[in-house]
Design a protein around this motif. Structure first.
Motif, PDB file in Angstrom:
ATOM      1  N   ASP A   1      32.002 -32.693 -49.872  1.00  0.00           N
ATOM      2  CA  ASP A   1      31.167 -32.075 -48.833  1.00  0.00           C
ATOM      3  C   ASP A   1      31.964 -31.020 -48.058  1.00  0.00           C
ATOM      4  N   PHE A   2      33.219 -31.325 -47.748  1.00  0.00           N
ATOM      5  CA  PHE A   2      34.096 -30.360 -47.060  1.00  0.00           C
ATOM      6  C   PHE A   2      34.249 -29.095 -47.908  1.00  0.00           C
ATOM      7  N   PHE A   3      34.506 -29.272 -49.204  1.00  0.00           N
ATOM      8  CA  PHE A   3      34.700 -28.118 -50.095  1.00  0.00           C
ATOM      9  C   PHE A   3      33.422 -27.286 -50.230  1.00  0.00           C
ATOM     10  N   ILE A   4      32.270 -27.922 -50.203  1.00  0.00           N
ATOM     11  CA  ILE A   4      31.014 -27.173 -50.248  1.00  0.00           C
ATOM     12  C   ILE A   4      30.833 -26.382 -48.949  1.00  0.00           C
ATOM     13  N   ARG A   5      31.030 -27.029 -47.816  1.00  0.00           N
ATOM     14  CA  ARG A   5      30.822 -26.352 -46.533  1.00  0.00           C
ATOM     15  C   ARG A   5      31.829 -25.238 -46.285  1.00  0.00           C
TER      16      ARG A   5
END
Lengths: 316, 316
Positions: free
Chosen positions: B284-288
């Motif tokens: 999720d961090f990498f997507i955001r």
């Protein structure tokens, strides 16, 4: 006269309006029971209203274009080209005979429909997608341009003359992804066309930040027949800009841009001033930027989940 | 010997392992057919394995604690306190008689289970939640501390002596939300206990950025009985820090912290080095943060949706 006040969850309900199988299995089953399904290889590609199925069965064209077996509908054709040609002939005959209002918005713009696992299955005129309830995957890119401190968002107002949602507020940049164009290249092109953002600004500073997905059953305000199925995915980008970057309308889509602070955007959301699917992109922005928090939003989890609905159709 | 390489979607599948009603209706229905459901007022609160139902029916206590009607199980009691007391007596008798391995991890820590719409329904010992398949809503807060340029992430290694997932990598801060504690106050406390982050740093700089939710059916590595149901929600925070902020282990949960660049974190994810649910927070961090993009991740939409699964149980 008091005007309606929309909560954040109300804004989701307006757009993600088809029942969810996980949380509302009975409503979902009931709704499914009413419609036909477009199928390929045991995979459901889209939902079709009874009124559309009736027309489809009644459409006379030379050769075989469609198969019917109970509630299951199949599109004839061995290749992407054959299937695309079959559905083109069908929808063009409807258009010529003025059968569906929704086809008055004919765009001459092809969208791709996928079968598992991410294979191109057919291409279809954009305005006809909702008649077959297919996912307009990669249908659009939406970008929020903002200044960081203080946090302000560049908000355009749609041209009041636009046939759909004219005069409503929109995301800074939003545009459809046509067949054969990549997500990021669409963003670059739309950023220039809609906001006059230079290409190198987008290539250097625009940041992919996820997606928003929902299953919309069309209301009257969307134009055309009511109840058509529109499962959609929007690729979402952020663009942090300095005070020296000012978006300007370039084509006739946008009337003007205003730099709004968070309070103004929230107030316009609550008044229902935004194009409905654009409000979802802003809610996602507010969640990612710590404006909507577990402490100030009682429906935090439901909102965050429904902004990313897992659709029951194949993905790109 | 070649070791396994996990794709990003593999990492999701490990944790979001219960079939989804939207995309896998047949598998979902089949799995539902095998289990009992804990119900209140026509709302499903949790899923219970046949082996647990058999023990529940066989548990002798004075007074009525449970109701059984076909596959539907209800918890007796008019108030939150009465219901919590009934389930406490049941689970403590199991613990005393050594019936379930999962209760060896007894924590003396109460989690709250909610009924619609967000009402507290009962409280339950943390280690017993999976026996009833209830949502451990607000079960945990997870925070990623990172430096911005270049982007590097503070990654702790769990104490190898921990009974579950000992020696695996973890999120910078992660901790359970006990009954009666708010999400943000839990974050403040855990940040101090696990990483020695000062309270004012968290209050000033930690940013709520959404949640991650999934439906895990426990594997052997989780400890205790296999197949127990664990629908979970994690509140997610980001903390951007300068080079002068260095997390330090404070309690015995963490062995040490390393500042890893994106390539290192990706490589450890692909090796399966992270505690499974922590890998989701990093995806999720990498997507955001624009690290995982539509261009470099073919399963972008599915991953983004499944990181935010809409659970079929009431929410807080």
């Amino acid at each position: 006269m008091a005007s309606k006040h929309y909560s954040n969850l109300d804004l989701i309900n307006l757009v993600d309006s088809f029942p969810n199988a996980a949380t509302h299995p009975v409503f979902h089953a009931e709704r499914l029971g009413e419609l036909s399904i477009l199928v390929h290889d045991a995979h459901t590609l889209g939902y079709i209203l009874p009124s559309v199925t009736a027309v489809l069965k009644d459409t006379k064209l030379s050769g075989t274009h469609w198969g019917f077996s109970g509630k299951v509908i199949t599109l004839a054709g061995e290749t992407v080209e054959e299937r695309s040609e079959n559905i083109r002939k069908t929808t063009e005959s409807w258009r010529e005979n003025g059968i569906f209002d929704v086809l008055r918005g004919w765009r001459n713009e092809l969208y791709t429909v996928y079968s598992p696992k991410g294979h191109e299955y057919f291409r279809l005129e954009r305005s006809a997608c909702a008649l077959f309830g297919v996912v307009t995957y990669g249908a659009s890119v939406h970008m929020t341009a903002y200044t960081a401190s203080p946090l302000k968002i560049w908000v355009p107002r749609r041209n009041p003359e636009k046939p759909t949602y004219g005069g409503l507020l929109d995301n800074t940049v939003a545009g459809g992804i046509s067949s054969g164009t990549s997500v990021f290249e669409t963003l670059v092109r739309e950023s220039e066309e809609e906001a006059s953002f230079p290409e190198n600004l987008i290539r250097e500073k625009a940041r992919a930040v996820g997606h928003v997905s929902y299953f919309y059953q069309r209301m009257k305000t969307a134009g055309g027949e009511e109840g058509l199925f529109q499962p959609e995915v929007q690729y979402v980008y952020d663009l942090e800009v300095g005070n020296n970057v000012i978006p300007k309308p370039c084509d006739d889509e946008v009337q003007d841009f205003k730099l709004m602070d968070v309070g103004q955007v929230k107030a316009e959301l609550a008044k229902g001033s935004f194009k409905p699917n654009c409000s979802l992109v802003l809610l996602d922005f507010f969640i990612r930027h710590g404006i909507i928090t577990p402490e100030n939003e009682p429906d935090y989890i439901e909102i965050g989940s429904r902004l990313h609905r897992l659709l029951e159709f194949p993905t790109r």
